[in-house]
Write an enzyme that holds these catalytic residues in place. Structure first.
Site, PDB file in Angstrom:
ATOM      1  N   ASP A   1      -7.765  -3.847 -49.929  1.00  0.00           N
ATOM      2  CA  ASP A   1      -6.853  -4.081 -48.807  1.00  0.00           C
ATOM      3  C   ASP A   1      -5.636  -3.169 -48.879  1.00  0.00           C
ATOM      4  O   ASP A   1      -4.822  -3.159 -47.947  1.00  0.00           O
ATOM      5  CB  ASP A   1      -6.412  -5.558 -48.758  1.00  0.00           C
ATOM      6  N   ASN A   2      -5.516  -2.416 -49.954  1.00  0.00           N
ATOM      7  CA  ASN A   2      -4.414  -1.459 -50.046  1.00  0.00           C
ATOM      8  C   ASN A   2      -4.901  -0.022 -49.907  1.00  0.00           C
ATOM      9  O   ASN A   2      -4.158   0.917 -50.209  1.00  0.00           O
ATOM     10  CB  ASN A   2      -3.682  -1.633 -51.382  1.00  0.00           C
TER      11      ASN A   2
ATOM     12  N   LYS B   1       8.197  -4.375 -42.481  1.00  0.00           N
ATOM     13  CA  LYS B   1       7.663  -5.110 -43.633  1.00  0.00           C
ATOM     14  C   LYS B   1       8.755  -6.024 -44.188  1.00  0.00           C
ATOM     15  O   LYS B   1       9.803  -5.546 -44.611  1.00  0.00           O
ATOM     16  CB  LYS B   1       7.193  -4.119 -44.706  1.00  0.00           C
TER      17      LYS B   1
ATOM     18  N   ASP C   1       6.256 -16.205 -48.053  1.00  0.00           N
ATOM     19  CA  ASP C   1       7.416 -16.437 -47.181  1.00  0.00           C
ATOM     20  C   ASP C   1       7.594 -15.338 -46.132  1.00  0.00           C
ATOM     21  O   ASP C   1       8.519 -15.402 -45.316  1.00  0.00           O
ATOM     22  CB  ASP C   1       8.690 -16.580 -48.026  1.00  0.00           C
TER      23      ASP C   1
HETATM   24  P1  AMP Z   1      -0.021  -6.913 -51.733  1.00  0.00           P
HETATM   25  O1  AMP Z   1      -0.298  -7.362 -53.127  1.00  0.00           O
HETATM   26  O2  AMP Z   1       1.420  -6.611 -51.462  1.00  0.00           O
HETATM   27  O3  AMP Z   1      -0.919  -5.827 -51.286  1.00  0.00           O
HETATM   28  O4  AMP Z   1      -0.334  -8.167 -50.774  1.00  0.00           O
HETATM   29  C1  AMP Z   1      -1.573  -8.828 -50.740  1.00  0.00           C
HETATM   30  C2  AMP Z   1      -1.602  -9.791 -49.583  1.00  0.00           C
HETATM   31  O5  AMP Z   1      -0.570 -10.766 -49.723  1.00  0.00           O
HETATM   32  C3  AMP Z   1      -1.386  -9.173 -48.213  1.00  0.00           C
HETATM   33  O6  AMP Z   1      -2.147  -9.902 -47.295  1.00  0.00           O
HETATM   34  C4  AMP Z   1       0.090  -9.376 -47.986  1.00  0.00           C
HETATM   35  O7  AMP Z   1       0.432  -9.369 -46.624  1.00  0.00           O
HETATM   36  C5  AMP Z   1       0.297 -10.741 -48.598  1.00  0.00           C
HETATM   37  N1  AMP Z   1       1.686 -10.949 -49.056  1.00  0.00           N
HETATM   38  C6  AMP Z   1       2.317 -10.339 -50.077  1.00  0.00           C
HETATM   39  N2  AMP Z   1       3.572 -10.809 -50.202  1.00  0.00           N
HETATM   40  C7  AMP Z   1       3.749 -11.733 -49.222  1.00  0.00           C
HETATM   41  C8  AMP Z   1       4.826 -12.581 -48.819  1.00  0.00           C
HETATM   42  N3  AMP Z   1       5.988 -12.566 -49.460  1.00  0.00           N
HETATM   43  N4  AMP Z   1       4.631 -13.393 -47.766  1.00  0.00           N
HETATM   44  C9  AMP Z   1       3.457 -13.418 -47.126  1.00  0.00           C
HETATM   45  N5  AMP Z   1       2.397 -12.663 -47.446  1.00  0.00           N
HETATM   46  C10 AMP Z   1       2.540 -11.820 -48.485  1.00  0.00           C
HETATM   47 MG    MG Z   2      -1.158  -4.935 -49.663  1.00  0.00          MG
END
Ligand code: AMP
Ligand code: MG
Length: 504
Positions: A266-267, A124, A136
């Site tokens: 998605d989580n 990750k 990014d």
């Molecule tokens: P999260 O809020 O961490 O569950 O992320 C939600 C979505 O955003 C998922 O598809 C992650 O893979 C994507 N995501 C979160 N942070 C980043 C990042 N820095 N670069 C690319 N995708 C991200």
């Molecule tokens: Mg996520």
């Protein structure tokens, strides 16, 4: 012939693949094909260094005991070098975020290497993927340390969770609200399939792929569902099994005061694992309405809403499975089981916290009263249960350690008397055994926000010793660890000022 999704890529600066790298790798999820995963081109990070390692998990994965001194493994777990036989893919999923359909998301910063010893391994923060959208693809040091410590803390508490093998860092700059530095967490789980994977194939009308995904999950992780009668039987059984595991997971969370913070679909793990550690928090003072995510303006994911949100998320999963489930009523019946599974799971957990071998209806007033008292006075959740566990050994008049946590001492005394009385109803009751059971259930140490913050502050100066010591305590949270008494104490005043958001 190598699998088409398994390129053996050695990046220009990195050393050649070494026999010291882990293996053999197998490709299970990636083998489902291009509708499910996309190959990605890795983005190396300069001059990586170890931040944290998990030797116990390394042993389970078959890594050699000298992995800590292996530069090849440091490169592998930073994404700078690909072990022979590993793939580099990102999977596609969609999801509901904060109650709203968000469309396609996907692994925006997770690079899947494949399976090692039957466990999926993901990096990750190893750089952009085809699903990064405007992100990014990176993860910063602070959030990576939090994920690393919390995954293993949860595992040690007996809570279903993805695991964390290691964190590596690099001084490469990463921009969030300010400039920070990059890190990569190596995550491990039997599967990282989310509710959102099912939603993706359902919403995009890819029903053949939806069936392939459901069959994959059933065959590998829920084989007992296969024999359910009827054409849609296995899929209804799957929905019910996931409902049960999700209920168990959330009951665990509520019993230790764990607030996930971003329960978007998605989580949500299809295996009922705690997944995607972002703005999570363990409660300090017990506040049922606590919102741990600074970005959660509406309080959708407040602590006391988690059980209902899980149910809402399960409905999204049920909806996604409708193309495979003939009768909507069958899906609804499977989902309905949450209404008994969750209260049962919570009752079991609360009974254990109170030192009873089994849940019983007559414990309910005791539980309701104590939670009300704790909430009224914002009593520290972890400290209360731990002190109660010690006092239970005698259950005598010397109850100051517990009653002094309350302003309303009379109410505390009355509740403690009821607690003792309920135990005394059992003729074979033996307080030392009750106490021993409670001390194995109610942890002394949880990853409070301020503890993570102490490890992060030191790590930002290049000092990982706090992280390592904290790790030794958190992986053994029911032991006393007398040299780390300060980590079992009340949160300092400055802890209230820590703001954790989705930024990671
Ligand atoms: P999260 O809020 O961490 O569950 O992320 C939600 C979505 O955003 C998922 O598809 C992650 O893979 C994507 N995501 C979160 N942070 C980043 C990042 N820095 N670069 C690319 N995708 C991200
Ligand atoms: Mg996520």
């Amino acid at each position: 012939m190598p699998h088409p999704l398994s390129p053996v890529v050695s990046l220009p600066e990195a050393p050649a693949p070494s026999t010291a790298t882990p293996g053999p790798w197998t490709q299970r999820y990636a083998a489902l094909g291009e509708d499910f995963v996309a190959p990605l081109t890795p983005s190396p990070l300069p001059a990586p260094y170890w931040v944290g390692r998990n030797d116990a998990l390394a042993t389970q994965l078959g890594l050699s005991s000298d992995w800590a001194v292996s530069d090849a493994l440091l490169q592998v777990f930073t994404g700078n070098q690909v072990p022979v036989g590993a793939a580099q893919t990102a999977s596609v999923y969609s999801g509901h975020q904060f109650g709203v359909w968000a469309g396609q998301l996907g692994d925006g910063r997770a690079c899947a290497l494949g399976q090692l010893a039957d466990q999926e391994v993901q990096l990750k923060g190893a750089g952009p993927t085809p699903y990064s959208r405007r992100g990014d693809g990176r993860a910063v040091l602070r959030s990576s340390i939090r994920e690393f410590l919390c995954s293993e803390a949860m595992h040690a508490l007996g809570i279903p969770t993805t695991r964390a093998l290691c964190v590596t860092g690099s001084n490469a700059p990463v921009w969030r609200e300010t400039q920070e530095t990059a890190a990569v967490v190596t995550r491990v789980a039997p599967s990282f399939v989310r509710f959102g994977h099912f939603e993706h194939f359902s919403h995009t009308q890819q029903h053949a792929q939806l069936r392939t995904l459901a069959d994959y999950v059933i065959d590998h992780f829920y084989p007992e569902c296969r024999s359910a009668a009827g054409d849609d039987g296995p899929y209804v059984a799957l929905l019910q099994a996931v409902t049960g595991r999700t209920a168990e997971m959330v009951a665990h969370w509520q019993s230790v005061g764990f607030c996930h913070g971003v329960m978007n679909t998605d989580n949500m793990s299809i295996l009922g694992l705690t997944l995607d550690y972002g703005p999570f928090q363990f409660l300090d003072g017990y506040d049922p309405a606590h919102i741990c995510n600074h970005s959660d303006n509406q309080g959708r994911y407040a602590f006391h809403k988690q059980p209902n949100v899980a149910y809402w998320n399960l409905f999204c999963l049920g909806q996604a499975l409708i193309p495979l489930i003939g009768e909507q009523e069958h899906a609804i019946a499977a989902l309905e089981t949450y209404k008994t599974r969750y209260p049962q799971a919570l009752a079991t957990r609360m009974a254990a916290k109170l030192g009873f071998a089994q849940a019983h209806e007559n414990q309910r007033p005791l539980i309701e009263t104590v939670l009300k008292l704790l909430a009224q006075e914002r009593v520290d959740f972890t400290i209360f249960w731990r002190r109660l566990s010690h006092w239970a050994a005698s259950m005598d008049a010397g109850n100051a350690s517990v009653r002094d946590l309350f302003v309303d001492r009379a109410a505390a005394d009355a509740w403690l008397a009821d607690f003792r009385a309920l135990h005394a109803q059992d003729a074979s009751f033996y307080s030392a055994a009750v106490s021993a059971r409670m001390l194995r259930t109610n942890p002394k140490f949880v990853l409070r926000n301020h503890l993570g913050e102490l490890a992060i502050r030191a790590a930002k100066t290049g000092d990982f010793s706090v992280l390592h010591q904290l790790q030794t305590v958190l992986v053994d949270p029911f032991a006393e660890h007398p040299t780390h008494e300060e980590w079992a104490g009340f949160a300092p005043d400055w802890a209230a000022g820590i703001e954790i958001s989705c930024s990671s």
